[in-house]
Design a protein around this motif. Structure first.
Motif, PDB file in Angstrom:
ATOM      1  N   VAL A  82       6.969 -12.059   2.868  1.00  0.00           N
ATOM      2  CA  VAL A  82       7.869 -11.513   3.883  1.00  0.00           C
ATOM      3  C   VAL A  82       7.151 -11.397   5.217  1.00  0.00           C
ATOM      4  CG1 VAL A  82       9.079 -10.182   2.113  1.00  0.00           C
ATOM      5  CG2 VAL A  82       7.308  -9.075   3.465  1.00  0.00           C
ATOM      6  N   LYS A  83       7.940 -11.280   6.291  1.00  0.00           N
ATOM      7  CA  LYS A  83       7.395 -11.070   7.636  1.00  0.00           C
ATOM      8  C   LYS A  83       8.012  -9.787   8.194  1.00  0.00           C
ATOM      9  CE  LYS A  83       6.743 -13.377  12.058  1.00  0.00           C
ATOM     10  NZ  LYS A  83       7.015 -14.590  12.832  1.00  0.00           N
ATOM     11  N   VAL A  84       7.185  -8.849   8.621  1.00  0.00           N
ATOM     12  CA  VAL A  84       7.630  -7.558   9.141  1.00  0.00           C
ATOM     13  C   VAL A  84       8.332  -7.773  10.479  1.00  0.00           C
ATOM     14  CG1 VAL A  84       6.907  -5.251   9.856  1.00  0.00           C
ATOM     15  CG2 VAL A  84       5.711  -6.416   7.972  1.00  0.00           C
ATOM     16  N   SER A  85       9.544  -7.210  10.604  1.00  0.00           N
ATOM     17  CA  SER A  85      10.318  -7.418  11.834  1.00  0.00           C
ATOM     18  C   SER A  85      10.494  -6.154  12.679  1.00  0.00           C
ATOM     19  CB  SER A  85      11.690  -8.014  11.505  1.00  0.00           C
ATOM     20  OG  SER A  85      12.388  -7.183  10.608  1.00  0.00           O
ATOM     21  N   SER A  86      10.526  -4.965  12.057  1.00  0.00           N
ATOM     22  CA  SER A  86      10.693  -3.732  12.830  1.00  0.00           C
ATOM     23  C   SER A  86      10.382  -2.518  11.968  1.00  0.00           C
ATOM     24  CB  SER A  86      12.121  -3.626  13.376  1.00  0.00           C
ATOM     25  OG  SER A  86      13.036  -3.475  12.313  1.00  0.00           O
ATOM     26  N   HIS A 111       8.486   5.440  11.682  1.00  0.00           N
ATOM     27  CA  HIS A 111       7.438   4.558  11.156  1.00  0.00           C
ATOM     28  C   HIS A 111       7.085   4.873   9.703  1.00  0.00           C
ATOM     29  CE1 HIS A 111       6.654   3.541  15.444  1.00  0.00           C
ATOM     30  NE2 HIS A 111       6.485   2.345  14.899  1.00  0.00           N
ATOM     31  N   THR A 112       8.065   5.364   8.919  1.00  0.00           N
ATOM     32  CA  THR A 112       7.809   5.652   7.504  1.00  0.00           C
ATOM     33  C   THR A 112       8.274   4.515   6.603  1.00  0.00           C
ATOM     34  OG1 THR A 112       9.901   6.859   7.354  1.00  0.00           O
ATOM     35  CG2 THR A 112       7.913   8.149   7.815  1.00  0.00           C
ATOM     36  N   SER A 113       8.927   3.524   7.178  1.00  0.00           N
ATOM     37  CA  SER A 113       9.323   2.306   6.460  1.00  0.00           C
ATOM     38  C   SER A 113       9.546   1.222   7.511  1.00  0.00           C
ATOM     39  CB  SER A 113      10.594   2.521   5.626  1.00  0.00           C
ATOM     40  OG  SER A 113      11.707   2.761   6.449  1.00  0.00           O
ATOM     41  N   ALA A 114       9.730  -0.012   7.024  1.00  0.00           N
ATOM     42  CA  ALA A 114       9.934  -1.120   7.970  1.00  0.00           C
ATOM     43  C   ALA A 114      10.926  -2.111   7.390  1.00  0.00           C
ATOM     44  CB  ALA A 114       8.608  -1.818   8.261  1.00  0.00           C
ATOM     45  N   ASP A 115      11.502  -2.899   8.276  1.00  0.00           N
ATOM     46  CA  ASP A 115      12.362  -4.002   7.874  1.00  0.00           C
ATOM     47  C   ASP A 115      11.533  -5.282   7.942  1.00  0.00           C
ATOM     48  OD1 ASP A 115      14.653  -2.413   7.561  1.00  0.00           O
ATOM     49  OD2 ASP A 115      15.137  -2.573   9.687  1.00  0.00           O
ATOM     50  N   ALA A 116      11.881  -6.220   7.068  1.00  0.00           N
ATOM     51  CA  ALA A 116      11.196  -7.509   7.035  1.00  0.00           C
ATOM     52  C   ALA A 116      12.213  -8.577   6.670  1.00  0.00           C
ATOM     53  CB  ALA A 116      10.058  -7.482   6.010  1.00  0.00           C
ATOM     54  N   VAL A 117      11.834  -9.830   6.892  1.00  0.00           N
ATOM     55  CA  VAL A 117      12.688 -10.949   6.517  1.00  0.00           C
ATOM     56  C   VAL A 117      11.960 -11.791   5.459  1.00  0.00           C
ATOM     57  CG1 VAL A 117      14.016 -11.056   8.645  1.00  0.00           C
ATOM     58  CG2 VAL A 117      11.884 -12.331   8.457  1.00  0.00           C
ATOM     59  N   PHE A 118      12.728 -12.351   4.558  1.00  0.00           N
ATOM     60  CA  PHE A 118      12.192 -13.192   3.501  1.00  0.00           C
ATOM     61  C   PHE A 118      11.621 -14.451   4.117  1.00  0.00           C
ATOM     62  CE2 PHE A 118      12.847 -16.737   0.553  1.00  0.00           C
ATOM     63  CZ  PHE A 118      12.212 -16.252  -0.585  1.00  0.00           C
ATOM     64  N   GLU A 150       0.826  -1.210   0.000  1.00  0.00           N
ATOM     65  CA  GLU A 150       0.000   0.000   0.000  1.00  0.00           C
ATOM     66  C   GLU A 150       0.862   1.262   0.000  1.00  0.00           C
ATOM     67  OE1 GLU A 150      -3.148  -0.033   2.935  1.00  0.00           O
ATOM     68  OE2 GLU A 150      -3.344  -2.207   2.756  1.00  0.00           O
ATOM     69  N   GLY A 151       1.932   1.257  -0.765  1.00  0.00           N
ATOM     70  CA  GLY A 151       2.827   2.408  -0.859  1.00  0.00           C
ATOM     71  C   GLY A 151       3.836   2.518   0.265  1.00  0.00           C
ATOM     72  N   PHE A 152       3.748   1.655   1.248  1.00  0.00           N
ATOM     73  CA  PHE A 152       4.641   1.669   2.411  1.00  0.00           C
ATOM     74  C   PHE A 152       5.865   0.812   2.096  1.00  0.00           C
ATOM     75  CE2 PHE A 152       5.943   0.199   6.645  1.00  0.00           C
ATOM     76  CZ  PHE A 152       5.988   1.408   7.331  1.00  0.00           C
ATOM     77  N   VAL A 153       7.059   1.360   2.265  1.00  0.00           N
ATOM     78  CA  VAL A 153       8.298   0.690   1.870  1.00  0.00           C
ATOM     79  C   VAL A 153       8.746  -0.321   2.915  1.00  0.00           C
ATOM     80  CG1 VAL A 153      10.729   1.032   1.299  1.00  0.00           C
ATOM     81  CG2 VAL A 153       9.036   2.685   0.518  1.00  0.00           C
ATOM     82  N   LEU A 154       9.062  -1.525   2.427  1.00  0.00           N
ATOM     83  CA  LEU A 154       9.648  -2.570   3.264  1.00  0.00           C
ATOM     84  C   LEU A 154      11.021  -2.928   2.713  1.00  0.00           C
ATOM     85  CD1 LEU A 154       6.614  -4.995   3.730  1.00  0.00           C
ATOM     86  CD2 LEU A 154       7.543  -3.408   5.392  1.00  0.00           C
ATOM     87  N   PHE A 155      12.009  -3.012   3.588  1.00  0.00           N
ATOM     88  CA  PHE A 155      13.360  -3.449   3.240  1.00  0.00           C
ATOM     89  C   PHE A 155      13.480  -4.893   3.713  1.00  0.00           C
ATOM     90  CE2 PHE A 155      13.612   1.145   3.678  1.00  0.00           C
ATOM     91  CZ  PHE A 155      14.267   1.495   2.509  1.00  0.00           C
ATOM     92  N   VAL A 156      13.659  -5.814   2.776  1.00  0.00           N
ATOM     93  CA  VAL A 156      13.592  -7.239   3.077  1.00  0.00           C
ATOM     94  C   VAL A 156      14.983  -7.860   3.101  1.00  0.00           C
ATOM     95  CG1 VAL A 156      12.522  -9.431   2.461  1.00  0.00           C
ATOM     96  CG2 VAL A 156      11.355  -7.277   1.905  1.00  0.00           C
ATOM     97  N   GLU A 157      15.327  -8.450   4.225  1.00  0.00           N
ATOM     98  CA  GLU A 157      16.631  -9.097   4.407  1.00  0.00           C
ATOM     99  C   GLU A 157      16.536 -10.588   4.101  1.00  0.00           C
ATOM    100  OE1 GLU A 157      17.420  -8.226   8.492  1.00  0.00           O
ATOM    101  OE2 GLU A 157      17.793  -6.107   8.099  1.00  0.00           O
ATOM    102  N   ASP A 158      17.684 -11.209   3.933  1.00  0.00           N
ATOM    103  CA  ASP A 158      17.815 -12.656   3.730  1.00  0.00           C
ATOM    104  C   ASP A 158      17.128 -13.163   2.463  1.00  0.00           C
ATOM    105  OD1 ASP A 158      19.208 -12.752   6.159  1.00  0.00           O
ATOM    106  OD2 ASP A 158      17.372 -13.085   7.306  1.00  0.00           O
ATOM    107  N   VAL A 159      17.097 -12.327   1.433  1.00  0.00           N
ATOM    108  CA  VAL A 159      16.483 -12.714   0.160  1.00  0.00           C
ATOM    109  C   VAL A 159      17.498 -13.536  -0.634  1.00  0.00           C
ATOM    110  CG1 VAL A 159      15.470 -11.853  -1.985  1.00  0.00           C
ATOM    111  CG2 VAL A 159      15.059 -10.652   0.166  1.00  0.00           C
ATOM    112  N   PRO A 160      17.117 -14.715  -1.120  1.00  0.00           N
ATOM    113  CA  PRO A 160      18.050 -15.542  -1.900  1.00  0.00           C
ATOM    114  C   PRO A 160      18.523 -14.808  -3.162  1.00  0.00           C
ATOM    115  CG  PRO A 160      16.072 -16.789  -1.346  1.00  0.00           C
ATOM    116  CD  PRO A 160      15.819 -15.374  -0.956  1.00  0.00           C
ATOM    117  N   SER A 161      19.720 -15.105  -3.577  1.00  0.00           N
ATOM    118  CA  SER A 161      20.290 -14.440  -4.764  1.00  0.00           C
ATOM    119  C   SER A 161      19.529 -14.781  -6.036  1.00  0.00           C
ATOM    120  CB  SER A 161      21.772 -14.790  -4.913  1.00  0.00           C
ATOM    121  OG  SER A 161      21.921 -16.190  -5.067  1.00  0.00           O
TER     122      SER A 161
END
Length: 116
Positions: free
Chosen positions: A96-100, A105-112, A75-86
């Motif tokens: 992805v799963k939101v982690s922080s 609160h204008t973006s979030a980190d997530a894990v693959f 929904e236009g909200f930026v997520l930075f996703v870690e541990d994404v396979p090459s």
């Protein structure tokens, strides 16, 4: 006046006009980005920590960690996703799963989690 000098003068005017147009466009792009950032700070994030979401990878960046991180939006909200396979590429849908959240609160980190 020599035709060569007239042509050179016209060329200089054209180059200066093009440079001014590019500068105005970049200024407009920067202002639009600033407005979008301000609007993002005023709304509640459309995601919660622990939630899983499906998103499309829009780009890869090194974000803050220096590691390869996928970027996507919910929904236009930026997520930075870690541990994404090459093997994942731009345009691929992933789960992805939101982690922080970041401090504003204008973006979030997530894990693959998986490919979608």
């Amino acid at each position: 006046m020599e035709p060569v000098w007239v042509a050179a003068g016209a060329g200089c005017v054209a180059v200066l006009a093009a440079a001014a147009a590019v500068r105005r466009r970049r200024s407009g792009d920067r202002k639009a980005s600033e407005r979008a950032h301000e609007a993002a700070q005023q709304r509640d994030p459309p995601v919660e920590i622990g939630e899983a979401h499906t998103l499309g990878v829009t780009e890869f960046t090194d974000h803050h960690s220096g590691d390869r991180v996928a970027v996507g939006k919910v929904e236009g909200f930026v997520l930075f996703v870690e541990d994404v396979p090459s093997s994942v590429s731009v345009g691929d849908p992933i789960r992805v799963k939101v982690s922080s959240f970041n401090s504003g609160h204008t973006s979030a980190d997530a894990v693959f989690v998986d490919r979608a």
